[in-house]
Motif scaffolding. Structure first.
Motif, short mmCIF file in Angstrom:
data_model
loop_
_atom_site.label_atom_id
_atom_site.label_comp_id
_atom_site.label_asym_id
_atom_site.label_seq_id
_atom_site.Cartn_x
_atom_site.Cartn_y
_atom_site.Cartn_z
N THR A 246 -34.92 -13.45 14.72
CA THR A 246 -34.12 -12.37 14.16
C THR A 246 -34.17 -11.20 15.13
N ASP A 247 -33.04 -10.92 15.73
CA ASP A 247 -32.91 -9.84 16.71
C ASP A 247 -32.53 -8.59 15.94
N TRP A 248 -33.52 -7.85 15.48
CA TRP A 248 -33.36 -6.80 14.48
C TRP A 248 -32.37 -5.73 14.90
N TRP A 249 -32.58 -5.14 16.05
CA TRP A 249 -31.73 -4.02 16.44
C TRP A 249 -30.29 -4.47 16.68
N ASN A 250 -30.12 -5.66 17.22
CA ASN A 250 -28.79 -6.17 17.51
C ASN A 250 -28.13 -6.87 16.31
N SER A 251 -28.84 -6.97 15.20
CA SER A 251 -28.30 -7.56 13.97
C SER A 251 -27.71 -8.95 14.20
N LYS A 252 -28.53 -9.83 14.79
CA LYS A 252 -28.09 -11.20 15.03
C LYS A 252 -29.28 -12.15 14.99
N LEU A 253 -28.95 -13.44 14.93
CA LEU A 253 -29.96 -14.49 14.98
C LEU A 253 -29.76 -15.27 16.27
N GLU A 254 -30.81 -15.37 17.08
CA GLU A 254 -30.74 -16.12 18.33
C GLU A 254 -31.43 -17.47 18.16
N VAL A 255 -30.89 -18.50 18.79
CA VAL A 255 -31.44 -19.84 18.71
C VAL A 255 -31.72 -20.33 20.14
N TYR A 256 -32.94 -20.84 20.35
CA TYR A 256 -33.35 -21.37 21.64
C TYR A 256 -33.92 -22.78 21.45
N ASP A 257 -33.91 -23.58 22.52
CA ASP A 257 -34.56 -24.88 22.42
C ASP A 257 -36.05 -24.74 22.72
N PHE A 267 -24.11 -14.17 13.91
CA PHE A 267 -24.00 -12.77 13.52
C PHE A 267 -23.89 -12.58 12.01
N GLY A 268 -23.93 -13.68 11.26
CA GLY A 268 -23.82 -13.61 9.80
C GLY A 268 -22.51 -14.19 9.31
N ASN A 269 -22.57 -14.92 8.21
CA ASN A 269 -21.39 -15.60 7.68
C ASN A 269 -21.32 -15.56 6.16
N ALA A 270 -21.81 -14.50 5.55
CA ALA A 270 -21.83 -14.41 4.09
C ALA A 270 -20.43 -14.12 3.56
N GLU A 271 -19.60 -15.16 3.57
CA GLU A 271 -18.21 -15.00 3.15
C GLU A 271 -18.05 -15.12 1.64
N PHE A 302 -24.80 -9.89 9.40
CA PHE A 302 -26.17 -9.39 9.26
C PHE A 302 -26.20 -7.89 9.53
N PHE A 303 -27.14 -7.22 8.86
CA PHE A 303 -27.42 -5.83 9.17
C PHE A 303 -28.93 -5.65 9.16
N ARG A 304 -29.52 -5.58 10.34
CA ARG A 304 -30.96 -5.46 10.53
C ARG A 304 -31.73 -6.61 9.84
N PRO A 305 -31.51 -7.85 10.26
CA PRO A 305 -32.27 -8.96 9.68
C PRO A 305 -33.75 -8.82 10.01
N THR A 306 -34.60 -9.08 9.04
CA THR A 306 -36.03 -8.81 9.19
C THR A 306 -36.89 -10.06 9.37
N ALA A 307 -36.46 -11.21 8.87
CA ALA A 307 -37.32 -12.39 8.91
C ALA A 307 -36.49 -13.66 8.91
N VAL A 308 -37.11 -14.75 9.38
CA VAL A 308 -36.46 -16.05 9.40
C VAL A 308 -37.49 -17.12 9.11
N MET A 322 -31.19 -5.13 5.39
CA MET A 322 -30.46 -3.96 4.93
C MET A 322 -29.30 -4.31 4.00
N ARG A 323 -28.96 -5.60 3.92
CA ARG A 323 -27.93 -6.02 2.97
C ARG A 323 -28.55 -6.66 1.73
N TRP A 324 -29.88 -6.70 1.65
CA TRP A 324 -30.62 -7.09 0.45
C TRP A 324 -30.28 -8.50 -0.01
N ARG A 325 -30.30 -9.43 0.94
CA ARG A 325 -29.93 -10.81 0.63
C ARG A 325 -30.53 -11.75 1.66
#
Length: 334
Positions: A246-257, A267-271, A302-308, A322-325
């Motif tokens: 969880t890349d907090w300041w950039n509000s995204k989730l990064e995936v690495y091998d 970047f979030g897909n809560a449609e 996402f807005f400031r994701p905190t954990a994964v 920050m979006r409480w979800r």
């Protein structure tokens, strides 16, 4: 969201869980979750102006079961909860970075949809300080395969290892930017080989160690682009060895091998609304009117994701603080 297929992996958006709530079903500034089988323990801590202090218990299908703990400094309470973990016996461990202690609860207590406050409190431990065996600003906790508890200490800039009864085993790290140094470390996770991954918050990277603290590698580089990190808050590893940050300041989730090579970025897909949010809007026309006016193109992100966390089915749970979800993705090998 259309499935994303990259480097032999396919990712699809699964669902959203949660809504904002001062109590009952919902979150208030959630910072972490722990998953045990079908149960999820969600840690909400509110804000300085509106403290919350609770652990909500629900199923993966968003069935609300109840909650425990609340704000304060008494046994079974916390001031500034930062992380939560659950062991194989169903005991829940809570890190409090303000009180510098670990509190242990019975995570299998009967809740019956109620707030049982401190009724399932078992014990607490921790001595504030900077000496080995003391803790200062516990920010992340994780259990290894042998049942030992690892703690990232934000203000001691190190990782400490304890038994679950609070007996000190070892520690490593100091403040700095060299290999095996930290600058306000936060999230921590442990893979199936007992390797330790630490979200090195102000160094904008993930560091990987053996369980004895021997440096292995660095994942991520500082920056704001895809694959780069700016104040990463947490890290998780799935059963294939892929790494999620969880890349907090950039509000995204990064995936690495497993080698630290970048795979993709989310970047979030809560449609769609969660079950709890849908139920709340159905009985509150004023809130529904506000929701109807909201910019749906923006609130999915996402807005400031905190954990994964990653569960046994390779579902990726992202705490959208920050979006409480929580936003959930499904990974499959393609």
């Amino acid at each position: 969201m259309e499935p994303v297929t990259v480097k032999g992996r396919s990712y699809s958006y699964s669902q959203t869980i949660g809504k904002g709530s001062p109590g009952g079903p919902g979150f208030r500034q959630p910072v972490d979750i722990a998953i045990s089988g079908n149960l999820v323990y969600g840690l909400s801590r509110g804000t300085e102006g509106e403290p919350c202090g609770r652990i909500s218990v629900f199923t993966k299908n968003e069935e609300y079961l109840g909650q425990f703990a609340n704000s304060g400094n008494a046994d079974g309470q916390f001031i500034w909860g930062s992380s939560v973990a659950v062991d194989k016996d169903g005991l829940v461990y809570l890190a409090d970075e303000w009180l510098n202690r670990i509190t242990v609860f019975n995570g299998q207590a009967e809740l019956n949809g109620m707030d049982i406050e401190q009724a399932n409190f078992i014990k607490k431990w921790g001595v504030s300080g900077s000496l080995p065996g003391q803790i200062n600003g516990p920010s992340g906790i994780a259990l290894d395969n042998d049942g030992n508890l690892y703690i990232t200490e934000e203000f001691n800039h190190r990782v400490s290892k304890f038994t679950t009864d609070g007996e000190f085993i070892s520690c490593w790290g100091s403040q700095g930017s060299s290999m095996d140094q930290f600058d306000h470390p936060w999230g921590i996770t442990i893979d199936n080989n007992n390797n330790i991954y630490v979200a090195d918050w102000k160094n904008h990277r993930i560091q990987k160690f053996t369980d004895t603290g021997e440096y292995i590698s660095t994942i991520g580089t500082p920056g704001n682009s895809s694959g780069e990190l700016n104040m990463p808050s947490d890290v998780a590893v799935d059963k294939d060895g892929d790494i999620y940050v969880t890349d907090w300041w950039n509000s995204k989730l990064e995936v690495y091998d497993k080698d630290g090579d970048h795979i993709t970025t989310f970047f979030g897909n809560a449609e769609n609304l969660s079950k709890w949010a849908t139920e709340a809007l159905a009985v509150n026309p004023d809130i529904k009117a506000l929701y109807d006016k909201a910019n749906k193109a923006l609130i999915k992100y996402f807005f400031r994701p905190t954990a994964v966390e990653v569960d046994e089915d390779n579902r990726i749970w992202v705490v959208d603080g920050m979006r409480w979800r929580i936003q959930i993705y499904q990974k499959t090998l393609s």
